[in-house]
Design a protein around this motif. Structure first.
Motif, PDB file in Angstrom:
ATOM      1  N   THR A  10       3.403   6.025   3.802  1.00  0.00           N
ATOM      2  CA  THR A  10       4.674   6.580   4.263  1.00  0.00           C
ATOM      3  C   THR A  10       5.686   6.517   3.122  1.00  0.00           C
ATOM      4  N   ALA A  11       6.291   7.640   2.814  1.00  0.00           N
ATOM      5  CA  ALA A  11       7.308   7.710   1.764  1.00  0.00           C
ATOM      6  C   ALA A  11       8.680   7.879   2.403  1.00  0.00           C
ATOM      7  N   HIS A  14      10.037  10.857   4.782  1.00  0.00           N
ATOM      8  CA  HIS A  14       8.875  11.651   5.195  1.00  0.00           C
ATOM      9  C   HIS A  14       8.171  10.982   6.370  1.00  0.00           C
ATOM     10  N   GLU A  18       2.920  12.435   5.196  1.00  0.00           N
ATOM     11  CA  GLU A  18       3.459  13.760   4.891  1.00  0.00           C
ATOM     12  C   GLU A  18       3.537  14.032   3.398  1.00  0.00           C
ATOM     13  N   HIS A  19       3.913  13.028   2.613  1.00  0.00           N
ATOM     14  CA  HIS A  19       4.097  13.234   1.178  1.00  0.00           C
ATOM     15  C   HIS A  19       2.790  13.550   0.452  1.00  0.00           C
ATOM     16  N   ALA A  20       1.655  13.209   1.084  1.00  0.00           N
ATOM     17  CA  ALA A  20       0.365  13.397   0.419  1.00  0.00           C
ATOM     18  C   ALA A  20      -0.552  14.365   1.167  1.00  0.00           C
ATOM     19  N   SER A 117      -5.389   4.151   1.641  1.00  0.00           N
ATOM     20  CA  SER A 117      -3.963   3.942   1.426  1.00  0.00           C
ATOM     21  C   SER A 117      -3.697   2.452   1.443  1.00  0.00           C
ATOM     22  N   GLU A 190       5.232   3.409  -5.704  1.00  0.00           N
ATOM     23  CA  GLU A 190       5.280   4.139  -4.448  1.00  0.00           C
ATOM     24  C   GLU A 190       5.308   5.646  -4.696  1.00  0.00           C
ATOM     25  N   GLY A 191       4.587   6.370  -3.843  1.00  0.00           N
ATOM     26  CA  GLY A 191       4.542   7.816  -3.958  1.00  0.00           C
ATOM     27  C   GLY A 191       3.503   8.337  -4.921  1.00  0.00           C
ATOM     28  N   THR A 192       2.717   7.426  -5.518  1.00  0.00           N
ATOM     29  CA  THR A 192       1.696   7.855  -6.470  1.00  0.00           C
ATOM     30  C   THR A 192       0.302   7.651  -5.883  1.00  0.00           C
ATOM     31  N   GLY A 205       1.062  12.380  -7.790  1.00  0.00           N
ATOM     32  CA  GLY A 205       2.189  11.937  -6.993  1.00  0.00           C
ATOM     33  C   GLY A 205       3.511  12.102  -7.699  1.00  0.00           C
ATOM     34  N   THR A 206       4.438  11.223  -7.384  1.00  0.00           N
ATOM     35  CA  THR A 206       5.796  11.330  -7.906  1.00  0.00           C
ATOM     36  C   THR A 206       5.864  11.036  -9.397  1.00  0.00           C
TER      37      THR A 206
END
Length: 241
Positions: A10-11, A14, A18-20, A117, A190-192, A205-206
């Motif tokens: 979870t980002a 989002h 959703e972000h991935a 995850s 986070e987000g990667t 990712g980010t």
């Protein structure tokens, strides 16, 4: 071998996954059914439903492995396996208890997609020893799936200069780990995520990127989009002092 290893599920701003989602759908390809491993959380039904709700709009059907009479057999028949996050000690204990360590290894080696995850990402490593979690249970061994020859630290956090926390920073804890274990560690911010397809490994990712830790060397910043395939040739062993 096809792996997608998320630092987080979870980002901020989002919904769950959703972000991935685009990356998940891309690595799944034509696969539209996956087996979800919910053992990192206590409520397996609720956790599986959460994943199903996130993926159903994209046409992916999710089945909880805990509902199978023989979880290992369910994994061996799966086209894709998703191991969710939570407590990695609880997760690894359950994987061993249900015979899923060998089942997942064999199935992924045979071509099934592996999604992970957080704790599920930790499970792709040789061991869980670079987790951030509290050992709320004791697995029979720290040995994990070994789908990669190096360790990952999900949810990697940089030290904040404004923090009043007086304990070790994440970087300091990983340096302590390397004092006892000679194996590369990748800190995923986070987000990667990491994506492996055959002998190719990339960081996605980010723009936050990742940090690479190796014994006797300064931490190295890794930018998103970088090819990390050379890490797949590392020896998957621990030289403990």
């Amino acid at each position: 071998m096809k792996l997608l290893l998320l630092s987080n599920s979870t980002a901020p701003g989002h919904d769950y996954l959703e972000h991935a989602l685009d990356e998940i759908l891309d690595i799944l390809g034509t696969v539209r059914q996956l087996v979800f491993v919910p053992y990192a959380l206590a409520d397996h039904d609720a956790y599986t439903a959460k994943v199903a709700d996130a993926l159903a709009p994209r046409g992916v059907e999710v089945t909880g492995v805990h509902t199978a009479a023989d979880p290992a057999a369910a994994v061996r028949e799966a086209e894709a396996v998703f191991v969710g996050g939570g407590n990695s000690f609880r997760l690894l204990k359950a994987l061993h208890a249900h015979g899923l360590v060998s089942a997942v290894r064999e199935r992924v080696a045979d071509g099934a997609v592996y999604l992970g995850s957080s704790a599920g990402t930790n499970m792709a490593c040789p061991t869980l020893r670079t987790t951030n979690d509290m050992p709320i249970v004791q697995p029979p061994t720290f040995e994990a799936l070994g789908l990669l020859p190096f360790q990952i630290n999900p949810h990697y956090l940089d030290a904040s200069p404004d923090s009043t926390h007086m304990g070790e920073t994440r970087a300091e804890r990983l340096e302590q780990f390397l004092e006892e274990n000679d194996i590369t560690v990748l800190g995923l911010r986070e987000g990667t995520w990491l994506r492996r397809e055959g002998d190719r490994l990339t960081l996605g990712g980010t723009s936050a990127g990742a940090v690479l830790f190796r014994r006797g060397q300064k931490p190295e910043e890794i930018a998103a989009g970088r090819d990390l395939s050379h890490l797949l040739t590392l020896p998957a062993h621990f030289d403990q002092r």
